[in-house]
Design a protein around this motif. Structure first.
Motif, mmCIF file in Angstrom:
data_model
loop_
_atom_site.group_PDB
_atom_site.id
_atom_site.type_symbol
_atom_site.label_atom_id
_atom_site.label_comp_id
_atom_site.label_asym_id
_atom_site.label_seq_id
_atom_site.Cartn_x
_atom_site.Cartn_y
_atom_site.Cartn_z
ATOM 1 N N LYS A 162 15.251 12.283 0.016
ATOM 2 C CA LYS A 162 15.492 13.671 0.445
ATOM 3 C C LYS A 162 14.355 14.597 0.042
ATOM 4 O O LYS A 162 13.929 15.456 0.822
ATOM 5 C CB LYS A 162 16.815 14.167 -0.142
ATOM 6 C CG LYS A 162 18.044 13.591 0.538
ATOM 7 C CD LYS A 162 19.329 14.148 -0.063
ATOM 8 C CE LYS A 162 20.558 13.545 0.618
ATOM 9 N NZ LYS A 162 21.824 14.026 0.014
ATOM 10 N N ILE A 163 13.861 14.429 -1.197
ATOM 11 C CA ILE A 163 12.758 15.286 -1.663
ATOM 12 C C ILE A 163 11.519 15.060 -0.808
ATOM 13 O O ILE A 163 10.839 16.009 -0.397
ATOM 14 C CB ILE A 163 12.460 15.014 -3.157
ATOM 15 C CG1 ILE A 163 13.636 15.456 -4.030
ATOM 16 C CG2 ILE A 163 11.188 15.741 -3.596
ATOM 17 C CD1 ILE A 163 13.566 14.959 -5.461
ATOM 18 N N GLU A 164 11.214 13.807 -0.508
ATOM 19 C CA GLU A 164 10.017 13.513 0.283
ATOM 20 C C GLU A 164 10.181 13.951 1.740
ATOM 21 O O GLU A 164 9.194 14.228 2.418
ATOM 22 C CB GLU A 164 9.699 12.023 0.190
ATOM 23 C CG GLU A 164 9.209 11.616 -1.197
ATOM 24 C CD GLU A 164 8.858 10.144 -1.327
ATOM 25 O OE1 GLU A 164 8.107 9.805 -2.267
ATOM 26 O OE2 GLU A 164 9.340 9.339 -0.499
ATOM 27 N N GLN A 165 11.440 14.040 2.226
ATOM 28 C CA GLN A 165 11.686 14.505 3.595
ATOM 29 C C GLN A 165 11.645 16.034 3.684
ATOM 30 O O GLN A 165 11.142 16.601 4.656
ATOM 31 C CB GLN A 165 13.051 13.999 4.077
ATOM 32 C CG GLN A 165 13.086 12.505 4.391
ATOM 33 C CD GLN A 165 14.489 11.960 4.574
ATOM 34 O OE1 GLN A 165 15.463 12.733 4.517
ATOM 35 N NE2 GLN A 165 14.616 10.661 4.773
ATOM 36 N N GLU A 166 12.164 16.720 2.649
ATOM 37 C CA GLU A 166 12.313 18.172 2.709
ATOM 38 C C GLU A 166 11.155 18.942 2.087
ATOM 39 O O GLU A 166 11.045 20.153 2.252
ATOM 40 C CB GLU A 166 13.618 18.592 2.015
ATOM 41 C CG GLU A 166 14.859 18.050 2.708
ATOM 42 C CD GLU A 166 16.154 18.498 2.017
ATOM 43 O OE1 GLU A 166 16.088 19.470 1.229
ATOM 44 O OE2 GLU A 166 17.197 17.879 2.265
ATOM 45 N N THR A 167 10.313 18.254 1.298
ATOM 46 C CA THR A 167 9.177 18.921 0.663
ATOM 47 C C THR A 167 7.916 18.092 0.888
ATOM 48 O O THR A 167 7.950 17.037 1.513
ATOM 49 C CB THR A 167 9.404 19.069 -0.863
ATOM 50 O OG1 THR A 167 9.320 17.778 -1.472
ATOM 51 C CG2 THR A 167 10.772 19.686 -1.172
ATOM 52 N N THR A 168 6.807 18.590 0.346
ATOM 53 C CA THR A 168 5.535 17.854 0.450
ATOM 54 C C THR A 168 5.273 17.015 -0.802
ATOM 55 O O THR A 168 4.205 16.427 -0.938
ATOM 56 C CB THR A 168 4.380 18.851 0.637
ATOM 57 O OG1 THR A 168 4.373 19.769 -0.475
ATOM 58 C CG2 THR A 168 4.535 19.617 1.938
ATOM 59 N N PHE A 169 6.248 16.971 -1.713
ATOM 60 C CA PHE A 169 6.069 16.257 -2.979
ATOM 61 C C PHE A 169 6.162 14.740 -2.804
ATOM 62 O O PHE A 169 6.947 14.240 -2.008
ATOM 63 C CB PHE A 169 7.113 16.701 -4.011
ATOM 64 C CG PHE A 169 6.925 18.114 -4.494
ATOM 65 C CD1 PHE A 169 5.655 18.620 -4.737
ATOM 66 C CD2 PHE A 169 8.017 18.935 -4.719
ATOM 67 C CE1 PHE A 169 5.487 19.919 -5.188
ATOM 68 C CE2 PHE A 169 7.852 20.227 -5.163
ATOM 69 C CZ PHE A 169 6.580 20.730 -5.401
ATOM 70 N N LYS A 170 5.370 14.051 -3.597
ATOM 71 C CA LYS A 170 5.473 12.589 -3.716
ATOM 72 C C LYS A 170 6.310 12.299 -4.957
ATOM 73 O O LYS A 170 6.115 12.912 -6.004
ATOM 74 C CB LYS A 170 4.073 11.981 -3.852
ATOM 75 C CG LYS A 170 4.027 10.472 -3.768
ATOM 76 C CD LYS A 170 4.273 9.953 -2.372
ATOM 77 C CE LYS A 170 4.110 8.436 -2.337
ATOM 78 N NZ LYS A 170 4.613 7.869 -1.081
ATOM 79 N N VAL A 171 7.256 11.345 -4.857
ATOM 80 C CA VAL A 171 8.268 11.160 -5.907
ATOM 81 C C VAL A 171 8.159 9.770 -6.548
ATOM 82 O O VAL A 171 8.142 8.748 -5.854
ATOM 83 C CB VAL A 171 9.691 11.351 -5.334
ATOM 84 C CG1 VAL A 171 10.746 11.162 -6.430
ATOM 85 C CG2 VAL A 171 9.831 12.738 -4.704
ATOM 86 N N ALA A 172 8.138 9.749 -7.877
ATOM 87 C CA ALA A 172 8.215 8.502 -8.656
ATOM 88 C C ALA A 172 9.656 8.314 -9.116
ATOM 89 O O ALA A 172 10.398 9.287 -9.269
ATOM 90 C CB ALA A 172 7.286 8.571 -9.860
ATOM 91 N N VAL A 173 10.054 7.066 -9.325
ATOM 92 C CA VAL A 173 11.415 6.793 -9.780
ATOM 93 C C VAL A 173 11.394 5.849 -10.980
ATOM 94 O O VAL A 173 10.541 4.965 -11.077
ATOM 95 C CB VAL A 173 12.302 6.175 -8.662
ATOM 96 C CG1 VAL A 173 12.479 7.143 -7.519
ATOM 97 C CG2 VAL A 173 11.737 4.857 -8.177
ATOM 98 N N ILE A 174 12.356 6.064 -11.890
ATOM 99 C CA ILE A 174 12.523 5.180 -13.054
ATOM 100 C C ILE A 174 14.017 4.976 -13.280
ATOM 101 O O ILE A 174 14.763 5.949 -13.412
ATOM 102 C CB ILE A 174 11.879 5.784 -14.329
ATOM 103 C CG1 ILE A 174 10.367 5.874 -14.182
ATOM 104 C CG2 ILE A 174 12.241 4.957 -15.562
ATOM 105 C CD1 ILE A 174 9.672 6.597 -15.334
ATOM 106 N N TYR A 175 14.446 3.721 -13.285
ATOM 107 C CA TYR A 175 15.836 3.408 -13.646
ATOM 108 C C TYR A 175 15.870 2.050 -14.333
ATOM 109 O O TYR A 175 14.899 1.277 -14.304
ATOM 110 C CB TYR A 175 16.760 3.455 -12.424
ATOM 111 C CG TYR A 175 16.335 2.632 -11.240
ATOM 112 C CD1 TYR A 175 16.659 1.286 -11.123
ATOM 113 C CD2 TYR A 175 15.619 3.221 -10.198
ATOM 114 C CE1 TYR A 175 16.285 0.544 -10.017
ATOM 115 C CE2 TYR A 175 15.231 2.485 -9.079
ATOM 116 C CZ TYR A 175 15.567 1.141 -9.000
ATOM 117 O OH TYR A 175 15.187 0.411 -7.908
ATOM 118 N N GLY A 176 16.987 1.743 -14.965
ATOM 119 C CA GLY A 176 17.087 0.624 -15.893
ATOM 120 C C GLY A 176 16.784 -0.738 -15.334
ATOM 121 O O GLY A 176 16.174 -1.570 -16.007
ATOM 122 N N SER A 177 17.209 -1.029 -14.088
ATOM 123 C CA SER A 177 17.036 -2.386 -13.561
ATOM 124 C C SER A 177 15.652 -2.630 -12.971
ATOM 125 O O SER A 177 15.353 -3.743 -12.547
ATOM 126 C CB SER A 177 18.109 -2.696 -12.508
ATOM 127 O OG SER A 177 17.991 -1.825 -11.413
#
Length: 818
Positions: free
Chosen positions: A492-507
């Motif tokens: 959603k962030i990458e669709q609605e804004t110009t920001f590039k998004v990193a993700v971090i989760y446990g698995s």
């Protein structure tokens, strides 16, 4: 009186079952055997009972019927009893011509074994349970009864299995009643109920709703389960009967191990004098130490006079930095981190500074050797790998408050109690201070306390972000607690804004988490979306932490975040960088007013002090302990009994690590023949995720150890599917991200086992190549996502989560949220 007699086809020398139906239509059964002379010998505990039921009879086949009373203490009377011949004729007597037990009707079998449901229960389930399913339930219950209750070697053992049997019936009947009494609030089941099996009260809904899992999921569950001994080769071969068998057998074994064996040691041991003595001797002296007191487990360490130096403070206070400065100056030292990626970060930092250092984690070992082949004196590793038999000058234990974690806390507590180090530096939250004071009083160690303030300011904003995702700024970190939600937010962030998004989760693999963190820290990615995996272990340049929720799923239900969770996650904002740049300011906010209210309350709350430290018996000590028990005792019973003994400790500050997850892992290999007790203890600590594919591979790894075979990673192609580890698959959306996360977990497990059994798990270089390929594909898939790969998997139990969330939708004052 009219009596009809049934019995097994008699076999010479073996005990057979004699089943008697009296005039009241009640069934009784007695064992008998045929002796060498063709005489029928009946064994019973009361002769009068034998006569009253007209069990003695005179037939054309058996002329002489003799009785034995096994409880008689008078041996002479016994001999005389055997010599007596009975020629008793009954008034009316009907004998059926030797039918086998299988010729009895299903009603007779079920009544005999007390399997048939009472009429009250049968009338309840008549409207919800298909007849075919009820027949399968009866058949599986009969199989469980035959497998676990018949032919037990001792009366005491039989009592334990019987107790579990009746408990299973109680749970099943209670679940049926609960299901029919909850018409207004339906009982939901989800994938986790079948995998973790944490709530036996849902057993009846699980039987009814078993079709919510696909045949592929059932195939994974059934083939990994050693208790089923199933030889199905394809998902299409999964039947309704196999599903019922999986659910009921899993329920029975869970009750047996967790509720019966753990609470009935006196049933197992017939003679109180044979109970384990609560003490062992130090092999080097005649000193007795108490098993109930974990401090005594480490008797060599108790001979030392140590200094415990505490570095206490909130996140971003420099406590670990100060402890590491001390470690750098020592000749022999160990840094113990909570995560592999943090151990590697310290290792790489020391290497860059020209300080020789080894790396020691469960999956990776790097020895820093000089030109003469001498190993470096300093080591950075995970806390589980601290060598308690080795002598050190300084040991640094990071995130010491983790000793209160029911699952992993044992590693910190064992290190505090057992490290052979002159100085022990403990870094963490102030919540652990009273507990460490009590432990230091028990061990006799000197205690020094250093407290630190936060390096910079942490501000909770007065209002939530106003315009949703469009209000985001570069350097923000959104916090969510499920993979589905995290990927949703990224897209959603990458669709609605110009920001590039990193993700971090446990698995995510640790290497992928580091990669994503570096992209964010270096400014190549603008925003981070993460779970509570950022709470410790990663250095992140976060300006503002934004909570999207204040609740998370704990495996059973939605629960509010603890104040410690909120402080740990929120404290990652405004991370201190250097003294030259001056103090930093971090901001904390939320996406809604109600969540922000609870976050503010958590940040400002007083410290909640720990009152329990979790422990686990070291492998060598456990090998000594087991010798105090009767032979062939199960590992599950041994651990449950040790847990009960620790609870008797007068200090009440120690507890055995939570056994639920361990017992699940133990159940996977406990039936694999060929494993020694020590091997089982090591395997009980293996990092096995509750995923069918990973568990299935784990069982195959255990069989390799049991059979003492030598294999490389390609020997497990059916579990690993190495053909999928090609770059071309990184863009294919039909092969999900979770598939590669599973493969990476299996590879990590291979390395973990290879470090402990290097002669069985060989060719780590090939496994390393596959691991790197897997990490590359995971990164590419994250980078090129166009749709959420977890939507389909979560849809089937979305209603369960929403229901649970509504039920727990309260703030910290107990009020319901708006």
């Amino acid at each position: 009186m009219s009596i009809t007699l049934h019995h097994y086809q008699p076999t010479y020398g073996l005990f057979n079952l004699l089943i008697l139906r009296n005039i009241k239509n009640q069934l009784s059964c007695y064992p008998f055997r045929i002796n060498k002379n063709g005489r029928l010998i009946v064994t019973t505990t009361r002769i009068s009972h034998l006569h009253s039921n007209a069990l003695l009879y005179n037939s054309t086949k058996f002329k002489d019927v003799k009785t034995i009373n096994p409880n008689s203490k008078d041996e002479e009377a016994k001999k005389k009893l055997i010599d007596i011949q009975f020629y008793r004729r009954l008034p009316t007597f009907h004998i059926k011509p030797l039918p086998t037990f299988n010729n009895l009707t299903i009603e007779e079998k079920l009544s005999l074994k007390k399997i048939r449901f009472p009429e009250e229960i049968e009338s309840l389930i008549a409207t919800t349970c298909p007849p075919g399913l009820l027949t399968e339930i009866y058949e599986v219950l009969k199989n469980i009864h035959d497998k676990y209750l018949l032919n037990k070697t001792t009366q005491k053992e039989n009592q334990v299995y019987n107790a579990a049997w009746w408990k299973l019936r109680d749970y099943l009947f209670g679940s049926i009643k609960m299901y029919h009494n909850s018409t207004n609030t339906p009982v939901f089941v989800n994938i986790g109920d079948y995998v973790k099996f944490s709530d036996i009260n849902k057993i009846y809904p699980m039987l009814l709703q078993s079709n919510i899992l696909s045949n592929e999921k059932w195939y994974s569950l059934i083939t990994v389960s050693p208790m089923l001994n199933s030889r199905i080769l394809k998902p299409e071969q999964v039947t309704s009967l196999l599903k019922v068998k999986y659910i009921l057998q899993r329920a029975y074994l869970k009750i047996l191990h967790e509720e019966i064996e753990s609470k009935t040691p006196k049933i197992i041991y017939e003679n109180k004098n044979k109970l384990p003595k609560l003490g062992l001797k130090d092999s080097g002296s005649n000193t007795l130490f108490d098993i109930k007191n974990p401090a005594d487990w480490f008797y060599k360490t108790r001979k030392m006079k140590r200094k415990i130096i505490m570095h206490l403070g909130p996140t971003n206070s420099g406590k670990t930095y100060n402890a590491l400065q001390k470690l750098k100056k020592s000749n022999r030292g160990y840094y113990a981190g909570p995560l592999r990626l943090l151990a590697r970060e310290v290792y790489e930092r020391f290497q860059k500074e020209g300080i020789r250092c080894n790396l020691l984690t469960g999956e990776e070992i790097i020895n820093d050797l000089d030109s003469m082949g001498n190993q470096a004196g300093l080591t950075s590793g995970t806390v589980e790998m601290v060598p308690l038999t080795q002598e050190f000058d300084i040991v640094v234990l990071d995130e010491i408050q983790m000793m209160g974690d029911p699952d992993r806390g044992w590693a910190w507590t064992n290190a505090v109690l057992g490290c052979n180090s002159k100085e022990l530096h403990l870094c963490g939250e102030k919540s652990v201070l009273p507990l460490i004071r009590k432990i230091a009083a028990i061990t006799g160690d000197e205690l020094i306390i250093n407290e630190y303030a936060r390096l910079g300011e942490l501000r909770v904003e007065t209002s939530p972000i106003p315009n949703g995702l469009r209000s985001l700024q570069k350097g923000d970190c959104l916090v969510a607690f499920s993979k589905k939600k995290i990927i949703d937010l990224k897209l959603k962030i990458e669709q609605e804004t110009t920001f590039k998004v990193a993700v971090i989760y446990g698995s995510l693999p640790p290497e992928t988490r580091i990669q994503q963190a570096n992209l964010f820290n270096e400014g190549r990615y603008d925003v981070l979306v993460a779970s509570d995996a950022i709470g410790m272990g990663l250095n992140l340049a976060i300006n503002r932490v934004i909570f999207t929720t204040d609740s998370k799923f704990n495996g059973e239900e939605m629960v509010l975040l603890t104040t410690s969770n909120i402080k740990q996650i929120g404290g990652r904002a405004g991370r201190f960088k250097s003294h030259e740049e001056g103090p930093s300011v971090g901001y904390v906010t939320a996406t809604s007013k109600s969540v922000l209210e609870n976050v503010r309350s958590g940040i400002n709350a007083k410290t909640e002090y720990l009152n329990k430290a979790y422990v686990w018996p070291p492998d060598q000590l456990a090998s000594k302990m087991i010798k105090l028990y009767p032979p062939n005792i199960s590992l599950s019973f041994f651990l449950n009994d040790i847990s009960l003994q620790i609870e008797k400790n007068a200090t009440k500050i120690f507890a055995l690590s939570d056994l639920r997850n361990r017992l699940e892992a133990i159940s996977l290999f406990e039936h694999v023949s060929g494993l020694t007790f020590q091997e089982k203890m090591i395997l009980s600590n293996a990092p096995v995720k509750s995923l069918p594919a990973v568990q299935r591979a784990y069982v195959n790894f255990c069989k390799t150890i049991a059979n003492k075979q030598t294999k490389n990673i390609f020997s497990y192609q059916q579990d690993l599917e190495p053909s999928l580890l090609e770059a071309k698959f990184s863009k294919k959306e039909n092969i999900g991200l979770d598939k590669y996360e599973n493969i990476h977990s299996i590879l990590s497990l291979f390395f973990w086992l290879g470090n402990r059994w290097p002669n069985y798990f060989v060719d780590p270089e090939s496994a390393t190549d596959l691991k790197h390929l897997c990490e590359l594909i995971i990164f590419d898939k994250l980078d090129s996502l166009t749709k959420n790969p977890y939507l389909k998997k979560n849809a089937i139990y979305g209603s369960f989560f929403s229901k649970s969330f509504v039920g727990n939708n309260k703030n910290r004052s107990g009020r319901t949220k708006n």
